[in-house]
Design a protein around this motif. Structure first.
Motif, short mmCIF file in Angstrom:
data_model
loop_
_atom_site.label_atom_id
_atom_site.label_comp_id
_atom_site.label_asym_id
_atom_site.label_seq_id
_atom_site.Cartn_x
_atom_site.Cartn_y
_atom_site.Cartn_z
N ASP A 52 -21.41 1.81 -41.66
CA ASP A 52 -22.46 1.58 -40.70
C ASP A 52 -21.65 0.51 -39.63
O ASP A 52 -20.88 -0.25 -40.03
CB ASP A 52 -23.63 0.93 -40.93
CG ASP A 52 -24.65 1.74 -42.09
OD1 ASP A 52 -24.94 2.85 -41.27
OD2 ASP A 52 -24.79 1.34 -42.97
N LEU A 74 -25.65 1.97 -36.58
CA LEU A 74 -25.34 3.21 -36.23
C LEU A 74 -24.24 3.85 -37.39
O LEU A 74 -23.44 3.08 -37.92
CB LEU A 74 -24.43 3.38 -35.02
CG LEU A 74 -25.28 3.13 -33.66
CD1 LEU A 74 -24.25 2.90 -32.51
CD2 LEU A 74 -25.95 4.20 -33.27
N PRO A 75 -23.96 5.23 -37.50
CA PRO A 75 -23.05 5.74 -38.43
C PRO A 75 -21.61 5.30 -37.94
O PRO A 75 -21.29 5.35 -36.65
CB PRO A 75 -23.11 7.01 -38.47
CG PRO A 75 -24.64 7.41 -37.96
CD PRO A 75 -24.82 6.54 -36.92
N GLN A 117 -17.11 8.29 -35.40
CA GLN A 117 -17.48 9.06 -33.98
C GLN A 117 -18.67 8.33 -33.42
O GLN A 117 -18.65 8.35 -32.00
CB GLN A 117 -17.37 10.15 -34.37
CG GLN A 117 -17.25 11.17 -32.87
CD GLN A 117 -16.01 10.71 -32.37
OE1 GLN A 117 -14.87 10.73 -32.80
NE2 GLN A 117 -16.31 10.56 -30.84
N SER A 118 -19.82 8.10 -34.09
CA SER A 118 -20.99 7.76 -33.34
C SER A 118 -20.74 6.65 -32.60
O SER A 118 -21.18 6.34 -31.58
CB SER A 118 -22.14 7.95 -34.44
OG SER A 118 -22.45 9.06 -34.85
N THR A 119 -20.08 5.83 -33.20
CA THR A 119 -20.06 4.39 -32.83
C THR A 119 -19.03 4.36 -31.62
O THR A 119 -19.31 3.70 -30.63
CB THR A 119 -19.56 3.23 -33.77
OG1 THR A 119 -20.34 3.06 -34.84
CG2 THR A 119 -19.29 1.87 -33.30
N ASP A 120 -18.05 5.34 -31.57
CA ASP A 120 -17.12 5.22 -30.44
C ASP A 120 -17.69 5.71 -29.42
O ASP A 120 -17.44 5.51 -28.30
CB ASP A 120 -16.00 6.19 -30.95
CG ASP A 120 -14.80 5.35 -32.12
OD1 ASP A 120 -15.15 4.42 -32.18
OD2 ASP A 120 -14.47 6.26 -32.83
N ASP A 121 -18.76 7.03 -29.73
CA ASP A 121 -19.37 7.64 -28.62
C ASP A 121 -20.20 6.63 -27.67
O ASP A 121 -20.38 6.62 -26.57
CB ASP A 121 -20.18 8.82 -29.18
CG ASP A 121 -19.25 9.93 -29.50
OD1 ASP A 121 -18.16 9.88 -29.14
OD2 ASP A 121 -19.70 10.83 -30.14
N PHE A 122 -20.65 5.75 -28.39
CA PHE A 122 -21.70 4.73 -27.95
C PHE A 122 -21.04 3.71 -27.26
O PHE A 122 -21.41 3.36 -25.85
CB PHE A 122 -22.79 4.00 -29.13
CG PHE A 122 -23.26 3.01 -28.53
CD1 PHE A 122 -24.72 3.38 -27.98
CD2 PHE A 122 -23.15 1.50 -28.66
CE1 PHE A 122 -25.64 2.23 -27.35
CE2 PHE A 122 -24.06 0.66 -28.42
CZ PHE A 122 -25.12 0.90 -27.72
#
Length: 226
Positions: free
Chosen positions: A77, A102-103, A106-111
């Protein structure tokens, strides 16, 4: 179940670090068991100031901080922490915070990319910091993480100081009095005889959901007030 406190030892010059002395004191005082190394990453944003209304009856909109934080005990996370940007620079009182997870990956990078590329007019990036290859130890029911906090990116990184997390873990089935445990952590730290540290600990007020207490403490330390 566990209770933790954080400590920050600022560097006094670019050529010296409190880390060697701290490691030596840990080894001499407690003869700890060495645990795997750890890392931490942090990015800080501040909301863009909103011009104050000419109408004196309209309150000013307070600035807010948004932080993106990864912690070693939560490898799957990342955390987004939003707090109001207020309080004196010397304060170590931890304010209420809105926290979501956030996971990691990639999800954190996208955010993060969304904040920088699409919401840059609303959120200004202020700093990036990290702990790389921090050291960790076990002393009985205590776990201690130490590491140099570096600010900046690439070759422009600046060592701001040493961060320490002291955690007391309760054995399975055991019960914990948080106030007494905090006193035990403080006594553990005081026994090391390290001066000049800023302490961040749970003040007993429930300002975040269960499980997010350590995230709240780290987010306040990494603001690097003062």
């Amino acid at each position: 179940m566990s209770t933790a406190a954080l400590y920050f030892l600022p560097t006094t010059s670019a050529d010296t670090s409190p880390l060697p002395d701290l490691i030596d004191r840990l080894a001499t005082q407690y003869d700890p068991f060495i645990l795997p190394r750890w890392s931490l990453r942090h990015r800080l944003f501040r909301s863009t100031p909103v011009p104050r209304s000419a109408d004196k009856d309209v309150p000013a909109i307070p600035a807010r901080h948004l932080q993106i934080l990864s912690l070693p005990d939560h490898p799957n996370d990342s955390f987004v922490v939003i707090t109001q940007a207020s309080g004196p620079a010397s304060s170590t009182t931890v304010p209420a915070a809105d926290i979501i997870s956030l996971p990691a990956g990639q999800s954190t990078d996208d955010f993060t990319q969304l904040l920088v590329s699409r919401l840059g007019l609303l959120w200004q990036q202020r700093q990036s910091s990290a702990v790389i290859d921090g050291l960790a130890y076990e002393v009985g029911d205590f776990r201690v993480k130490v590491g140099e906090l570096r600010q900046g990116v690439g070759g422009a990184q600046l060592v701001r100081g040493v961060v320490v997390e002291v955690t007391h873990r309760v054995k399975d089935g055991g019960e914990e009095d948080r106030g007494e445990t905090q006193d035990m952590i403080t006594a553990f730290w005081d026994e090391l005889g390290v001066n000049g540290a800023r302490e961040y600990k749970d003040d007993g007020e429930k300002t975040v959901e269960d499980g997010f207490e350590i995230v709240r403490l780290w987010s306040e330390l990494l603001m690097l007030k003062g």
